[in-house]
Design a protein around this motif. Structure first.
Motif, PDB file in Angstrom:
ATOM      1  N   ALA A  11       7.413  -1.436  20.545  1.00  0.00           N
ATOM      2  CA  ALA A  11       7.607  -2.426  19.481  1.00  0.00           C
ATOM      3  C   ALA A  11       6.235  -2.839  18.968  1.00  0.00           C
ATOM      4  CB  ALA A  11       8.364  -3.641  20.010  1.00  0.00           C
ATOM      5  N   CYS A  12       6.208  -3.344  17.732  1.00  0.00           N
ATOM      6  CA  CYS A  12       4.942  -3.790  17.161  1.00  0.00           C
ATOM      7  C   CYS A  12       4.478  -5.053  17.884  1.00  0.00           C
ATOM      8  CB  CYS A  12       5.099  -4.077  15.670  1.00  0.00           C
ATOM      9  SG  CYS A  12       3.558  -4.625  14.891  1.00  0.00           S
ATOM     10  N   HIS A  13       3.163  -5.130  18.166  1.00  0.00           N
ATOM     11  CA  HIS A  13       2.622  -6.324  18.819  1.00  0.00           C
ATOM     12  C   HIS A  13       1.405  -6.862  18.073  1.00  0.00           C
ATOM     13  CE1 HIS A  13      -0.406  -4.012  21.557  1.00  0.00           C
ATOM     14  NE2 HIS A  13       0.047  -3.182  20.651  1.00  0.00           N
ATOM     15  N   GLY A  16       1.163 -12.221  15.239  1.00  0.00           N
ATOM     16  CA  GLY A  16       2.181 -12.908  14.454  1.00  0.00           C
ATOM     17  C   GLY A  16       3.445 -12.112  14.195  1.00  0.00           C
ATOM     18  N   CYS A  17       3.484 -10.864  14.641  1.00  0.00           N
ATOM     19  CA  CYS A  17       4.644 -10.011  14.357  1.00  0.00           C
ATOM     20  C   CYS A  17       5.605 -10.056  15.539  1.00  0.00           C
ATOM     21  CB  CYS A  17       4.193  -8.576  14.081  1.00  0.00           C
ATOM     22  SG  CYS A  17       5.524  -7.546  13.438  1.00  0.00           S
ATOM     23  N   THR A  18       6.604 -10.923  15.451  1.00  0.00           N
ATOM     24  CA  THR A  18       7.497 -11.104  16.594  1.00  0.00           C
ATOM     25  C   THR A  18       8.965 -10.851  16.264  1.00  0.00           C
ATOM     26  OG1 THR A  18       7.527 -13.467  16.077  1.00  0.00           O
ATOM     27  CG2 THR A  18       6.016 -12.763  17.819  1.00  0.00           C
ATOM     28  N   VAL A  98       5.415   3.161  12.040  1.00  0.00           N
ATOM     29  CA  VAL A  98       5.077   2.042  11.160  1.00  0.00           C
ATOM     30  C   VAL A  98       6.007   0.871  11.448  1.00  0.00           C
ATOM     31  CG1 VAL A  98       4.812   1.314   8.754  1.00  0.00           C
ATOM     32  CG2 VAL A  98       4.341   3.690   9.397  1.00  0.00           C
ATOM     33  N   CYS A  99       5.425  -0.316  11.566  1.00  0.00           N
ATOM     34  CA  CYS A  99       6.225  -1.509  11.843  1.00  0.00           C
ATOM     35  C   CYS A  99       7.068  -1.866  10.625  1.00  0.00           C
ATOM     36  CB  CYS A  99       5.326  -2.676  12.228  1.00  0.00           C
ATOM     37  SG  CYS A  99       6.236  -4.225  12.421  1.00  0.00           S
ATOM     38  N   PRO A 100       8.397  -2.053  10.817  1.00  0.00           N
ATOM     39  CA  PRO A 100       9.243  -2.399   9.672  1.00  0.00           C
ATOM     40  C   PRO A 100       8.969  -3.816   9.158  1.00  0.00           C
ATOM     41  CG  PRO A 100      10.494  -2.493  11.718  1.00  0.00           C
ATOM     42  CD  PRO A 100       9.142  -1.933  12.069  1.00  0.00           C
ATOM     43  N   ASN A 101       8.324  -4.633   9.963  1.00  0.00           N
ATOM     44  CA  ASN A 101       8.074  -6.022   9.568  1.00  0.00           C
ATOM     45  C   ASN A 101       6.723  -6.188   8.876  1.00  0.00           C
ATOM     46  OD1 ASN A 101       8.551  -8.867   9.492  1.00  0.00           O
ATOM     47  ND2 ASN A 101       7.163  -9.076  11.246  1.00  0.00           N
ATOM     48  N   CYS A 102       5.653  -5.796   9.561  1.00  0.00           N
ATOM     49  CA  CYS A 102       4.315  -6.088   9.017  1.00  0.00           C
ATOM     50  C   CYS A 102       3.606  -4.853   8.477  1.00  0.00           C
ATOM     51  CB  CYS A 102       3.438  -6.757  10.086  1.00  0.00           C
ATOM     52  SG  CYS A 102       2.850  -5.627  11.366  1.00  0.00           S
ATOM     53  N   GLY A 103       4.190  -3.681   8.662  1.00  0.00           N
ATOM     54  CA  GLY A 103       3.594  -2.472   8.110  1.00  0.00           C
ATOM     55  C   GLY A 103       2.457  -1.892   8.922  1.00  0.00           C
TER      56      GLY A 103
END
Ligand SMILES: [Zn+2]
Lengths: 123, 290
Positions: A11-13, A16-18, A98-103
């Motif tokens: 998962a993206c870490h 702020g990407c939670t 690629v993170c779907p939230n923050c890219g």
């Protein structure tokens, strides 16, 4: 190596990407198929740990449509062999996630994903 | 050959930069030699892995050359361990540990690039002692506890002890009057590369901000054809690892103890065992709860 068994855990870490930080989207994947030893007992134990929807969508991103939308009630040998192939025999040798939230982009090179963050990206 | 001398280390400046110089860059340089020498799994680790239920997935945080990834030896493939390390050179070895393709991830043990609680177990073997401050060592333990399931996750941690066994090749300085640590001891451990083991070429895939020169230790002398590196270690004193875990559990609001002794519906962490083995302290933890 990045196989879908690992992709299902990552998962993206970034700072702020939670939320909505899983599953990472696979981009520009160069795939290789490598046989792996079939271990039905491992798979039976492992199935409840899988984020199934994430696995199905990741497999489809890689062009594999073989998995059903839901885990079947009857786990038979055919299903386990199909799952084995998707989880353990498809390798992403090069590409990115690629993170779907923050890219944020996590590159994959020689089968090794780079999950390191630069100092200012660490949350 | 005389035993390598261990020198007292003084951690200065930014700890992350310090670790880059005295840990990560050193492992990049010595990776091939290191991999050729480290191969025997310690008994408590083998036992921990051999007791895991079939189908479990785990994290080896600081996997190095991946020597634990093929375990348990008597049930190959029964569990699936993902190896994480800061050294790309070591991961190149780890990804084929035991002659089978493994899953390895390039990352930091202080990171959390996983679904929370994604793993059933996590091991951290000879890794946390490379972190240069108490805060960073606590954060590493916290990341282990966060990476495993809150209902059944198991964790095993192994670190270097100030109490070294008599057979150890390391000789430890006895004086600690000039160092400023509350617990344990910060040291440099030399690593000598012989001419037959040339350092590996540097990898070009570097993170920004980590461009420091490879470490040469404070006691390096210019010996032709033999290259000497100093690795930083924090050697743990008796009880220090346990106190570290207690601190982190408290931070996470997890009571320490057995599930049976706590009200239904709460969660916590049990210390299954802790002790000293072969110059190392270890602790085994189990999370329990909803
Ligand atoms: Zn993100």
């Amino acid at each position: 190596m990045v196989r879908l068994i690992t992709h299902n855990l990552l998962a993206c870490h970034a700072k702020g990407c939670t939320t909505n930080n899983f599953p990472l989207q696979i981009k520009d994947a160069q795939l290789a198929l490598r046989e792996a030893e079939f271990n039905p007992d491992f798979l039976r134990g492992f199935i409840p740990r899988i984020e199934w929807a994430a696995l199905v969508s990741a497999a489809r991103q890689l062009g594999d449509e073989s998995l059903p939308n839901e885990v079947p009630e009857m786990i038979d040998d055919d299903f386990l062999r199909g799952l084995h192939h998707v989880l353990l025999e498809i390798h992403i040798d090069e590409g990115a996630m690629v993170c779907p939230n923050c890219g944020h982009v996590y590159p994959i090179s020689s089968g090794i994903p780079n999950m390191l963050l630069a100092e200012h990206e660490i949350g | 050959m005389s035993p390598p001398r261990v020198a007292v280390a003084l951690v200065e400046g930014d700890p992350s930069t310090y670790e880059t110089r005295y840990v990560h860059d050193v492992y990049e340089q010595i990776a091939s030699h290191f991999s050729a020498t480290r191969y025997k799994p310690w008994p408590i680790i083998s036992h921990f892995l051999s007791e895991l239920p079939t189908g479990w997935v785990g994290l080896d945080s600081g996997t190095g050359n991946g020597k634990y990834l093929p375990l348990p030896a008597e049930r190959p493939g029964a569990v699936w361990t993902v190896g994480l390390d800061r050294s790309l050179s070591l991961l190149e070895t780890a990804k084929m540990a035991g002659g089978v393709t493994r899953e390895v991830v390039w990352g930091d043990v202080l990171g959390k690039g996983w679904r929370r609680g994604a793993f059933d177990y996590a091991v951290s073997i000879a890794t946390i002692h490379h972190l240069a401050t108490p805060e960073r060592r606590r954060l590493a333990v916290r990341r282990l506890l966060e990476s495993v399931s809150s209902t059944h996750g198991r964790v095993l941690i192994y670190v270097w002890a100030t109490e070294q066994d008599a057979l150890s090749k390391r000789s430890i300085p006895s004086s600690r009057t000039d160092i400023c640590v509350t617990e344990g001891q910060d040291v440099f451990v030399p690593w000598v590369l012989s001419p037959s083991m040339p350092p590996q070429p540097r990898k070009s895939r570097r993170q920004e901000g980590h461009q420091s020169k490879p470490a040469v230790g404070p006691d390096t002398s210019p010996v032709p054809a033999r290259q000497k590196f100093s690795r930083y270690y924090h050697m743990f004193s008796e009880g220090e690892l346990r106190r570290l875990v207690e601190y982190v559990a408290n931070d996470l609001c997890l009571p320490i103890g057995r599930k049976e002794d706590h009200p239904v519906g709460t969660s916590g962490v049990e210390i299954v065992q802790s002790g000293w083995e072969r110059s190392n302290y270890y602790i085994e933890l189990r999370r329990w709860g909803l």
